[in-house]
Design a protein around this motif. Structure first.
Motif, PDB file in Angstrom:
ATOM      1  N   GLU A 264      -6.539   5.956  -1.347  1.00  8.87           N
ATOM      2  CA  GLU A 264      -7.788   6.481  -0.796  1.00  8.87           C
ATOM      3  C   GLU A 264      -8.958   5.844  -1.533  1.00  8.87           C
ATOM      4  O   GLU A 264      -8.949   4.645  -1.741  1.00  8.87           O
ATOM      5  CB  GLU A 264      -7.778   8.005  -0.868  1.00  8.87           C
ATOM      6  N   GLN A 265      -9.963   6.621  -1.939  1.00  8.33           N
ATOM      7  CA  GLN A 265     -11.161   6.051  -2.548  1.00  8.33           C
ATOM      8  C   GLN A 265     -11.020   5.754  -4.033  1.00  8.33           C
ATOM      9  O   GLN A 265     -11.823   5.029  -4.594  1.00  8.33           O
ATOM     10  CB  GLN A 265     -12.372   6.962  -2.320  1.00  8.33           C
ATOM     11  N   GLU A 266     -10.016   6.284  -4.703  1.00 11.21           N
ATOM     12  CA  GLU A 266      -9.784   5.983  -6.115  1.00 11.21           C
ATOM     13  C   GLU A 266      -9.066   4.647  -6.233  1.00 11.21           C
ATOM     14  O   GLU A 266      -8.055   4.438  -5.561  1.00 11.21           O
ATOM     15  CB  GLU A 266      -8.934   7.077  -6.766  1.00 11.21           C
ATOM     16  N   PRO A 267      -9.549   3.730  -7.071  1.00 13.19           N
ATOM     17  CA  PRO A 267      -8.870   2.434  -7.234  1.00 13.19           C
ATOM     18  C   PRO A 267      -7.443   2.603  -7.764  1.00 13.19           C
ATOM     19  O   PRO A 267      -7.187   3.467  -8.602  1.00 13.19           O
ATOM     20  CB  PRO A 267      -9.727   1.698  -8.256  1.00 13.19           C
ATOM     21  N   VAL A 268      -6.526   1.805  -7.224  1.00 14.58           N
ATOM     22  CA  VAL A 268      -5.118   1.831  -7.615  1.00 14.58           C
ATOM     23  C   VAL A 268      -4.652   0.407  -7.890  1.00 14.58           C
ATOM     24  O   VAL A 268      -5.071  -0.524  -7.201  1.00 14.58           O
ATOM     25  CB  VAL A 268      -4.219   2.376  -6.490  1.00 14.58           C
ATOM     26  N   GLU A 269      -3.774   0.252  -8.852  1.00 14.30           N
ATOM     27  CA  GLU A 269      -3.193  -1.053  -9.170  1.00 14.30           C
ATOM     28  C   GLU A 269      -1.975  -1.268  -8.264  1.00 14.30           C
ATOM     29  O   GLU A 269      -1.078  -0.424  -8.211  1.00 14.30           O
ATOM     30  CB  GLU A 269      -2.773  -1.084 -10.644  1.00 14.30           C
ATOM     31  N   VAL A 270      -1.970  -2.376  -7.521  1.00 13.29           N
ATOM     32  CA  VAL A 270      -0.843  -2.729  -6.653  1.00 13.29           C
ATOM     33  C   VAL A 270      -0.480  -4.187  -6.899  1.00 13.29           C
ATOM     34  O   VAL A 270      -1.280  -4.965  -7.401  1.00 13.29           O
ATOM     35  CB  VAL A 270      -1.170  -2.520  -5.150  1.00 13.29           C
ATOM     36  N   GLU A 271       0.756  -4.550  -6.514  1.00  6.10           N
ATOM     37  CA  GLU A 271       1.120  -5.957  -6.652  1.00  6.10           C
ATOM     38  C   GLU A 271       0.543  -6.739  -5.475  1.00  6.10           C
ATOM     39  O   GLU A 271       0.283  -6.172  -4.411  1.00  6.10           O
ATOM     40  CB  GLU A 271       2.624  -6.134  -6.744  1.00  6.10           C
ATOM     41  N   GLU A 272       0.318  -8.012  -5.672  1.00  2.00           N
ATOM     42  CA  GLU A 272      -0.310  -8.828  -4.639  1.00  2.00           C
ATOM     43  C   GLU A 272       0.756  -9.281  -3.645  1.00  2.00           C
ATOM     44  O   GLU A 272       1.353 -10.345  -3.769  1.00  2.00           O
ATOM     45  CB  GLU A 272      -0.999 -10.038  -5.275  1.00  2.00           C
TER      46      GLU A 272
ATOM     47  N   PRO B 142      -1.300   3.742   3.650  1.00  2.00           N
ATOM     48  CA  PRO B 142      -0.011   4.051   3.008  1.00  2.00           C
ATOM     49  C   PRO B 142       0.374   2.985   1.995  1.00  2.00           C
ATOM     50  O   PRO B 142       0.097   1.803   2.185  1.00  2.00           O
ATOM     51  CB  PRO B 142       0.986   4.048   4.170  1.00  2.00           C
ATOM     52  N   LEU B 143       1.024   3.418   0.911  1.00  4.63           N
ATOM     53  CA  LEU B 143       1.564   2.463  -0.055  1.00  4.63           C
ATOM     54  C   LEU B 143       2.691   1.683   0.621  1.00  4.63           C
ATOM     55  O   LEU B 143       3.333   2.174   1.556  1.00  4.63           O
ATOM     56  CB  LEU B 143       2.096   3.182  -1.291  1.00  4.63           C
ATOM     57  N   GLU B 144       2.948   0.497   0.141  1.00  7.90           N
ATOM     58  CA  GLU B 144       3.885  -0.416   0.813  1.00  7.90           C
ATOM     59  C   GLU B 144       5.265   0.185   1.034  1.00  7.90           C
ATOM     60  O   GLU B 144       5.794   0.132   2.128  1.00  7.90           O
ATOM     61  CB  GLU B 144       3.990  -1.710   0.025  1.00  7.90           C
ATOM     62  N   TYR B 145       5.879   0.745   0.027  1.00 10.34           N
ATOM     63  CA  TYR B 145       7.241   1.288   0.180  1.00 10.34           C
ATOM     64  C   TYR B 145       7.279   2.804   0.061  1.00 10.34           C
ATOM     65  O   TYR B 145       8.353   3.379  -0.106  1.00 10.34           O
ATOM     66  CB  TYR B 145       8.177   0.653  -0.862  1.00 10.34           C
ATOM     67  N   GLN B 146       6.111   3.450   0.154  1.00  9.37           N
ATOM     68  CA  GLN B 146       6.028   4.904   0.073  1.00  9.37           C
ATOM     69  C   GLN B 146       5.102   5.410   1.176  1.00  9.37           C
ATOM     70  O   GLN B 146       3.941   5.728   0.920  1.00  9.37           O
ATOM     71  CB  GLN B 146       5.500   5.320  -1.294  1.00  9.37           C
ATOM     72  N   PRO B 147       5.589   5.492   2.394  1.00 11.22           N
ATOM     73  CA  PRO B 147       4.706   5.847   3.515  1.00 11.22           C
ATOM     74  C   PRO B 147       4.105   7.249   3.448  1.00 11.22           C
ATOM     75  O   PRO B 147       3.161   7.544   4.167  1.00 11.22           O
ATOM     76  CB  PRO B 147       5.607   5.691   4.737  1.00 11.22           C
ATOM     77  N   ALA B 148       4.609   8.103   2.555  1.00 11.39           N
ATOM     78  CA  ALA B 148       4.040   9.446   2.423  1.00 11.39           C
ATOM     79  C   ALA B 148       2.946   9.501   1.356  1.00 11.39           C
ATOM     80  O   ALA B 148       2.281  10.518   1.210  1.00 11.39           O
ATOM     81  CB  ALA B 148       5.137  10.447   2.089  1.00 11.39           C
ATOM     82  N   ALA B 149       2.754   8.411   0.601  1.00 10.98           N
ATOM     83  CA  ALA B 149       1.714   8.338  -0.428  1.00 10.98           C
ATOM     84  C   ALA B 149       0.630   7.380   0.052  1.00 10.98           C
ATOM     85  O   ALA B 149       0.930   6.351   0.650  1.00 10.98           O
ATOM     86  CB  ALA B 149       2.315   7.848  -1.745  1.00 10.98           C
ATOM     87  N   PHE B 150      -0.623   7.729  -0.214  1.00 12.39           N
ATOM     88  CA  PHE B 150      -1.736   6.963   0.341  1.00 12.39           C
ATOM     89  C   PHE B 150      -2.692   6.446  -0.724  1.00 12.39           C
ATOM     90  O   PHE B 150      -2.875   7.066  -1.764  1.00 12.39           O
ATOM     91  CB  PHE B 150      -2.530   7.825   1.326  1.00 12.39           C
TER      92      PHE B 150
END
Length: 57
Positions: free
Chosen positions: A22-30, A12-20
């Protein structure tokens, strides 16, 4: 930083528990959340290939 989930895992994304992630790379903050998921082995850091430097010949 760019991350992707290891095979067979949805993170799950940090502040979006309904979004995940998966295998596609995503940009996130550290953040602590993502660093912990990397340490647990659920997320993999995706390193960008370096762009070749053009020589001035």
């Amino acid at each position: 930083m760019k991350v992707k989930a290891k095979d067979g895992v949805k993170v799950p994304l940090e502040y979006q528990p309904a979004a995940f992630i998966e295998q596609e790379p995503v940009e996130v903050e550290e953040s602590l959340y993502y660093r912990r998921r990397i340490a647990d082995g659920d997320l993999i850091v995706v390193k960008e290939p370096r762009k070749p430097v053009k020589s001035k010949e």
